[in-house]
Design a protein around this motif. Structure first.
Motif, PDB file in Angstrom:
ATOM      1  N   MET A   1      65.015  43.293  72.004  1.00  0.00           N
ATOM      2  CA  MET A   1      63.304  42.743  71.779  1.00  0.00           C
ATOM      3  C   MET A   1      63.470  41.900  72.586  1.00  0.00           C
ATOM      4  O   MET A   1      64.811  40.326  72.209  1.00  0.00           O
ATOM      5  N   VAL A   2      62.522  40.895  72.553  1.00  0.00           N
ATOM      6  CA  VAL A   2      62.338  38.901  73.691  1.00  0.00           C
ATOM      7  C   VAL A   2      61.690  38.871  73.121  1.00  0.00           C
ATOM      8  O   VAL A   2      60.176  39.616  72.602  1.00  0.00           O
ATOM      9  N   SER A   3      62.083  37.193  72.684  1.00  0.00           N
ATOM     10  CA  SER A   3      60.534  36.972  72.548  1.00  0.00           C
ATOM     11  C   SER A   3      59.526  35.989  72.441  1.00  0.00           C
ATOM     12  O   SER A   3      61.415  35.337  72.791  1.00  0.00           O
ATOM     13  N   VAL A   4      58.979  35.882  73.200  1.00  0.00           N
ATOM     14  CA  VAL A   4      58.439  34.612  74.159  1.00  0.00           C
ATOM     15  C   VAL A   4      57.999  33.183  73.146  1.00  0.00           C
ATOM     16  O   VAL A   4      56.413  33.789  72.554  1.00  0.00           O
ATOM     17  N   ILE A   5      58.213  32.354  73.099  1.00  0.00           N
ATOM     18  CA  ILE A   5      57.431  31.144  72.631  1.00  0.00           C
ATOM     19  C   ILE A   5      56.865  30.569  73.049  1.00  0.00           C
ATOM     20  O   ILE A   5      57.323  29.427  74.832  1.00  0.00           O
ATOM     21  N   ILE A   6      55.162  30.876  73.095  1.00  0.00           N
ATOM     22  CA  ILE A   6      54.197  29.074  73.514  1.00  0.00           C
ATOM     23  C   ILE A   6      53.990  28.406  72.623  1.00  0.00           C
ATOM     24  O   ILE A   6      52.381  28.529  72.723  1.00  0.00           O
ATOM     25  N   PRO A   7      53.804  26.865  72.430  1.00  0.00           N
ATOM     26  CA  PRO A   7      53.030  26.301  72.217  1.00  0.00           C
ATOM     27  C   PRO A   7      52.243  25.743  73.229  1.00  0.00           C
ATOM     28  O   PRO A   7      51.790  26.249  74.100  1.00  0.00           O
ATOM     29  N   VAL A   8      51.153  25.749  72.292  1.00  0.00           N
ATOM     30  CA  VAL A   8      49.654  26.110  72.913  1.00  0.00           C
ATOM     31  C   VAL A   8      49.562  24.608  72.205  1.00  0.00           C
ATOM     32  O   VAL A   8      48.204  24.267  70.904  1.00  0.00           O
ATOM     33  N   TYR A   9      48.709  23.994  73.015  1.00  0.00           N
ATOM     34  CA  TYR A   9      47.562  21.909  72.452  1.00  0.00           C
ATOM     35  C   TYR A   9      46.393  22.156  73.598  1.00  0.00           C
ATOM     36  O   TYR A   9      46.871  21.690  74.671  1.00  0.00           O
ATOM     37  N   ASN A  10      45.397  22.515  72.965  1.00  0.00           N
ATOM     38  CA  ASN A  10      44.393  22.371  73.840  1.00  0.00           C
ATOM     39  C   ASN A  10      43.880  22.557  75.255  1.00  0.00           C
ATOM     40  O   ASN A  10      43.576  22.644  76.224  1.00  0.00           O
ATOM     41  N   GLU A  11      44.814  23.687  75.312  1.00  0.00           N
ATOM     42  CA  GLU A  11      44.894  24.828  76.768  1.00  0.00           C
ATOM     43  C   GLU A  11      43.946  26.319  76.988  1.00  0.00           C
ATOM     44  O   GLU A  11      44.714  26.903  76.404  1.00  0.00           O
ATOM     45  N   THR A  12      43.173  25.910  78.002  1.00  0.00           N
ATOM     46  CA  THR A  12      41.922  26.977  78.193  1.00  0.00           C
ATOM     47  C   THR A  12      41.871  27.351  79.565  1.00  0.00           C
ATOM     48  O   THR A  12      42.009  28.429  79.147  1.00  0.00           O
ATOM     49  N   GLU A  13      41.834  26.852  79.836  1.00  0.00           N
ATOM     50  CA  GLU A  13      42.282  27.013  81.965  1.00  0.00           C
ATOM     51  C   GLU A  13      43.292  28.020  82.101  1.00  0.00           C
ATOM     52  O   GLU A  13      42.670  29.243  82.513  1.00  0.00           O
ATOM     53  N   TYR A  14      44.210  27.920  81.893  1.00  0.00           N
ATOM     54  CA  TYR A  14      45.450  28.961  81.451  1.00  0.00           C
ATOM     55  C   TYR A  14      45.879  29.417  80.926  1.00  0.00           C
ATOM     56  O   TYR A  14      46.996  30.553  81.328  1.00  0.00           O
ATOM     57  N   LEU A  15      45.840  29.965  79.339  1.00  0.00           N
ATOM     58  CA  LEU A  15      46.920  30.113  78.341  1.00  0.00           C
ATOM     59  C   LEU A  15      45.735  31.549  78.890  1.00  0.00           C
ATOM     60  O   LEU A  15      46.873  32.200  78.733  1.00  0.00           O
ATOM     61  N   ALA A  16      44.959  32.636  78.872  1.00  0.00           N
ATOM     62  CA  ALA A  16      45.145  33.635  79.372  1.00  0.00           C
ATOM     63  C   ALA A  16      45.651  34.117  80.511  1.00  0.00           C
ATOM     64  O   ALA A  16      46.743  34.742  80.654  1.00  0.00           O
ATOM     65  N   GLU A  17      46.073  33.517  81.943  1.00  0.00           N
ATOM     66  CA  GLU A  17      47.212  33.409  82.242  1.00  0.00           C
ATOM     67  C   GLU A  17      48.418  33.558  81.900  1.00  0.00           C
ATOM     68  O   GLU A  17      49.168  34.576  82.747  1.00  0.00           O
ATOM     69  N   CYS A  18      49.036  33.091  80.943  1.00  0.00           N
ATOM     70  CA  CYS A  18      49.809  32.658  80.534  1.00  0.00           C
ATOM     71  C   CYS A  18      50.457  33.848  80.014  1.00  0.00           C
ATOM     72  O   CYS A  18      51.506  34.295  80.359  1.00  0.00           O
TER      73      CYS A  18
END
Length: 338
Positions: free
Chosen positions: A1-18
Motif C-alpha cells: 500500500m502507498v499512503s499519500v499525505i496531503i496537508p490542507v489549509y483553506n484550499e478549496t479551489e484545487y483540492l478536489a482536483e488534487c
C-alpha cells in the motif's frame, strides 16, 4: 500500500482536483490522508465530503500547527509501506505511483520523479519505462543542486516506511516549529541517510505556482525567521559530512538569504521591534560566521562575493536594492505576516 499525505489549509479551489488525481491512479492500493490544519473556511468540510465518496480517503482535523506538523501527523497516522507527500493545490500523473513503484528494490529507500510547472509537460501514460539515476544516499545528497538530478522538494517522492521509521522526523521541531519538516531542513538529511535513491527521469508531478502560496507570497514571518538558525544547522551538517558540492551551493544560498531577511525586515509590520532587533543581531552573527567560508567555497562568482562582503559597509544600499526588487513584483502586502 502507498499512503499519500496531503496537508490542507483553506484550499478549496484545487483540492478536489488534487485528491482526484490520487484516487484515479492506475495503482489502486492506496490510502489518502487529508490533514485539515485548522482551516478557517469550508476546506475542512470539503475534506469530509471527499472522504465520504471513497473509503480510501481519511481525514484528520487538527488545530492549526503548520505545514510541517501536518505532514508528520499525517505520516504517523498512515499505514502504507510507501509514503508520499503532496501539496493541496497540486496534482500528479495518472500513472505516477505505478511507474515509480516499478523501480523499487530492497535497497532503494527513496524513489523520486521530476516536477514541472507546465501542466502540459506531465505525462499521463508511460508505454516505456523512463530512464533512471540510482545513487547511494550520501552521493545523492551531495548532488542535490545538480540539474541532472532535478531534485524536487519533499513532495512528489515515494519514501519507504521502514526508512522513515528509523529517522527522528521531529528532530528540529523544538527550535524550528514552522520549518522542521520542510525542504530546507529535511531534504539533505533524508537523502543522506537513504541507502539508495532512484531518480526517475520524467515528469509526474504538476506543481501549481500560486502567488498566495507560502513560498511565493514573500511574507516575512516564522517561515523565514526560522531559516536564520535552520540554515546554520544544515550548513554545519553538510560540512561535517564532507558533502562539499552541495555545501558550496547551500552556503552561498544561505548567506544571501540572511541578507535578504535583514534588508526586508523593516517591512514586516506585525513583528515587534524587540523581536526584529534580536533577529537582526542573529543574522549578523551568522553572516560573520559564514562570510569567509562563503568567500572561499561558495558557488557565486567574485562579483557577487564582493557585493556580499561589502554588506556591513553599505546596508542602506542593500535595503534600497531589496526594496526595488521585491516591490517591483506588484505585491503591495509584501513582507506582511498572514
Amino acid at each position: 500500500m502507498v499512503s499519500v499525505i496531503i496537508p490542507v489549509y483553506n484550499e478549496t479551489e484545487y483540492l478536489a482536483e488534487c485528491v482526484n488525481s490520487v484516487k484515479n491512479q492506475t495503482f489502486s492500493d492506496i490510502e489518502i490522508i487529508l490533514v485539515d490544519d485548522g482551516s478557517t473556511n469550508n476546506a475542512g468540510s470539503m475534506c469530509d465530503q471527499l472522504a465520504a465518496r471513497d473509503q480510501r480517503v481519511k481525514v484528520i482535523h487538527q488545530n492549526n500547527q503548520g505545514l510541517s506538523a501536518a505532514r508528520v501527523n499525517g505520516y504517523e497516522a498512515s499505514t502504507g509501506e510507501w509514503v508520499m507527500f503532496m501539496d493541496d493545490d497540486d496534482k500528479i500523473s495518472h500513472d505516477m505511483i505505478r511507474v515509480l513503484l516499478s523501480y523499487a528494490d530492497d535497497q532503494i529507500d527513496i524513489i523520486a520523479g521530476w516536477k514541472n510547472e507546465d501542466e502540459g509537460m506531465i505525462k499521463q501514460e508511460f508505454r516505456e519505462n523512463p530512464g533512471k539515476i540510482v545513487l547511494m544516499g550520501p552521493d545523492c545528497c551531495d548532488r542535490l543542486a545538480d540539474p541532472e538530478i532535478d531534485w524536487t522538494p519533499l513532495w512528489g517522492k515515494l519514501y519507504r516506511r521502514d526508512f522513515l521509521e528509523n529517522l527522528d522526523l521531529r528532530m528540529f521541531q523544538t527550535n524550528y516549529p514552522t520549518i522542521f519538516f520542510e525542504d530546507m531542513m529535511m531534504n539533505p538529511i533524508l537523502a543522506f541517510h537513504a541507502r539508495k535513491v532512484c531518480i526517475v527521469q520524467d515528469y509526474f508531478y504538476y506543481y501549481r505556482v500560486l502567488d498566495s502560496s507560502l513560498c511565493h507570497a514573500r511574507l516575512l514571518g516564522p517561515y523565514y525567521y526560522e531559516q536564520i538558525g535552520g540554515g546554520d544547522e544544515i550548513c554545519e551538517f553538510l560540512a561535517k559530512n564532507n558533502l562539499n558540492n552541495y555545501f558550496s551551493y547551500k552556503v552561498a544560498l544561505y548567506v544571501k538569504d540572511l541578507l535578504r531577511v535583514y534588508c526586508l525586515m523593516d517591512y514586516d509590520k506585525k513583528t515587534d521591534g524587540r523581536k526584529k532587533a534580536l533577529y537582526k543581531a542573529q543574522v549578523l552573527i551568522m553572516y560573520h560566521k559564514w562570510k569567509k567560508v562563503y568567500w572561499k567555497y561558495g558557488t557565486d562568482g567574485y562579483g557577487m562575493k564582493i557585493i556580499v562582503r561589502m554588506f556591513p559597509y553599505c546596508k542602506g544600499v542593500w535595503k534600497k536594492m531589496a526594496n526595488k526588487f521585491y516591490f517591483s513584483k506588484n505585491n503591495k502586502n509584501i513582507m506582511q505576516n498572514k
